[in-house]
Design a protein around this motif. Sequence first.
Motif, mmCIF file in Angstrom:
data_model
loop_
_atom_site.group_PDB
_atom_site.id
_atom_site.type_symbol
_atom_site.label_atom_id
_atom_site.label_comp_id
_atom_site.label_asym_id
_atom_site.label_seq_id
_atom_site.Cartn_x
_atom_site.Cartn_y
_atom_site.Cartn_z
ATOM 1 N N GLU A 41 -62.083 -28.459 3.818
ATOM 2 C CA GLU A 41 -62.423 -27.328 4.690
ATOM 3 C C GLU A 41 -63.932 -27.131 4.771
ATOM 4 O OE1 GLU A 41 -61.667 -22.486 4.861
ATOM 5 O OE2 GLU A 41 -60.457 -23.735 3.517
ATOM 6 N N SER A 42 -64.607 -27.267 3.642
ATOM 7 C CA SER A 42 -66.066 -27.112 3.609
ATOM 8 C C SER A 42 -66.753 -28.195 4.421
ATOM 9 C CB SER A 42 -66.549 -27.141 2.158
ATOM 10 O OG SER A 42 -67.944 -26.990 2.086
ATOM 11 N N MET A 48 -68.642 -23.478 0.317
ATOM 12 C CA MET A 48 -67.789 -22.390 -0.151
ATOM 13 C C MET A 48 -67.566 -22.516 -1.650
ATOM 14 S SD MET A 48 -64.968 -22.248 2.917
ATOM 15 C CE MET A 48 -64.916 -24.027 3.116
ATOM 16 N N ASP A 49 -67.975 -21.488 -2.360
ATOM 17 C CA ASP A 49 -67.695 -21.450 -3.791
ATOM 18 C C ASP A 49 -66.515 -20.518 -4.001
ATOM 19 O OD1 ASP A 49 -67.864 -21.911 -6.472
ATOM 20 O OD2 ASP A 49 -69.478 -20.481 -6.840
ATOM 21 N N ARG A 50 -65.553 -20.932 -4.818
ATOM 22 C CA ARG A 50 -64.337 -20.155 -5.025
ATOM 23 C C ARG A 50 -64.119 -19.929 -6.519
ATOM 24 N NH1 ARG A 50 -60.290 -20.393 -1.162
ATOM 25 N NH2 ARG A 50 -59.114 -19.154 -2.691
ATOM 26 N N PRO A 51 -64.758 -18.898 -7.088
ATOM 27 C CA PRO A 51 -64.556 -18.623 -8.518
ATOM 28 C C PRO A 51 -63.103 -18.376 -8.888
ATOM 29 C CG PRO A 51 -66.418 -17.375 -7.652
ATOM 30 C CD PRO A 51 -65.720 -17.980 -6.470
ATOM 31 N N ASP A 52 -62.275 -17.989 -7.897
ATOM 32 C CA ASP A 52 -60.862 -17.771 -8.191
ATOM 33 C C ASP A 52 -60.114 -19.081 -8.380
ATOM 34 O OD1 ASP A 52 -61.390 -18.226 -5.436
ATOM 35 O OD2 ASP A 52 -59.352 -17.582 -4.934
ATOM 36 N N LEU A 53 -60.680 -20.196 -7.877
ATOM 37 C CA LEU A 53 -60.044 -21.504 -8.018
ATOM 38 C C LEU A 53 -60.750 -22.395 -9.036
ATOM 39 C CD1 LEU A 53 -59.276 -22.537 -4.314
ATOM 40 C CD2 LEU A 53 -57.715 -21.548 -5.994
ATOM 41 N N LEU A 54 -62.030 -22.169 -9.232
ATOM 42 C CA LEU A 54 -62.834 -23.083 -10.051
ATOM 43 C C LEU A 54 -63.483 -22.321 -11.196
ATOM 44 C CD1 LEU A 54 -64.695 -24.812 -7.064
ATOM 45 C CD2 LEU A 54 -62.556 -25.543 -8.140
ATOM 46 N N LEU A 67 -60.097 -27.374 -0.370
ATOM 47 C CA LEU A 67 -61.300 -26.563 -0.173
ATOM 48 C C LEU A 67 -62.487 -27.433 0.234
ATOM 49 C CD1 LEU A 67 -62.820 -23.823 -0.460
ATOM 50 C CD2 LEU A 67 -63.175 -24.429 -2.866
ATOM 51 N N GLN A 122 -55.561 -27.759 -4.406
ATOM 52 C CA GLN A 122 -56.255 -26.647 -3.758
ATOM 53 C C GLN A 122 -57.759 -26.905 -3.686
ATOM 54 O OE1 GLN A 122 -54.381 -23.393 -6.262
ATOM 55 N NE2 GLN A 122 -54.407 -22.375 -4.268
ATOM 56 N N ALA A 123 -58.322 -27.424 -4.776
ATOM 57 C CA ALA A 123 -59.762 -27.689 -4.786
ATOM 58 C C ALA A 123 -60.138 -28.776 -3.779
ATOM 59 C CB ALA A 123 -60.201 -28.100 -6.194
#
Length: 304
Positions: free
Chosen positions: A257-258, A265-271, A254, A250-251
């Motif tokens: 995609e970025s 894109m920062d994704r606190p739900d993933l990282l 991401l 997933q990371a």
Amino acid sequence: MTKTQRMRALINDDRICISPGVYDGYSIRLAQQMGYATASTTGAGLANARLGKSESIGIMSMLENVEACRALADAVDIPLMADADTGYGNAITVFHTVRAFEAAGVAGINIEDQSYPKRCGHYAGKELIDAREMAKKIEAAIDARRDDDFILVARTDAIAVEGLDKAIERARLYAAAGADMIFPDAVRSEDQIRRFVDEVPIALSINMGLGIRSRATTPLVPIPRLQAMGVARVSLPRMLTAAAIAGMRQALALMTESADSGVVMDRPDLLVGIEEIMALIGDDDVGAMEQRYLLPEQLQKKYR
């Protein structure tokens, strides 16, 4: 109480012992942080993660395994059980294998009755050694241990090769040779689990295949039901490796995609944040030790 004594108490407790499979410093420290009383190394997980190759080709050596386990056991306070594969040779080799793992600080090991190189318990193509040879390996392992609480788990893969009755015969022979626990891999039903509990006079460990899915031969049985059957330990060897791979995929997606969108894109739900990582690995302890052991002028130079 030593780690081996604590592990033995967990196995002898009326409550089932839940042992997640760990393979690196993050996974074992997370297991401890999340309140698990013990963990077990996954032989496949160690080989896959360290070498990027299948466990089935048998190229991770005993000494590589021992050194990996030494670091993991030293990283936590909970007792760690280790996967010692087939013992890496005959009964003489097993004697020295036990000495090496015990010196590394683990609370006990599995050895199994497959020929070498072995296969994952849920894969086809397994071959067994003579049950009498395996019994001699167990005798050598028991004689080798310096700590009487060091635990020897005898794994049998005989269900898939010889059938249930022969697997139970092997388990009883291994118990008579001195094994502390029996681990029948790839059991196919709850009825088979009950037969091992009823007919083998030592503690029973069952492997749940979370993360194996279509390859799993053992049904996913709720842990309270396993406890009610009399199972002493349930291990989850593939769960954390499978979760880690899913998270990393997933990371990486991401990041792709970025790069394509040009948007950071920062994704606190993933990282997780760096603070969580530092807390997990004990970075705060380093600062406390610096305050205690470094000279005032050293601290002034480092931190102004």
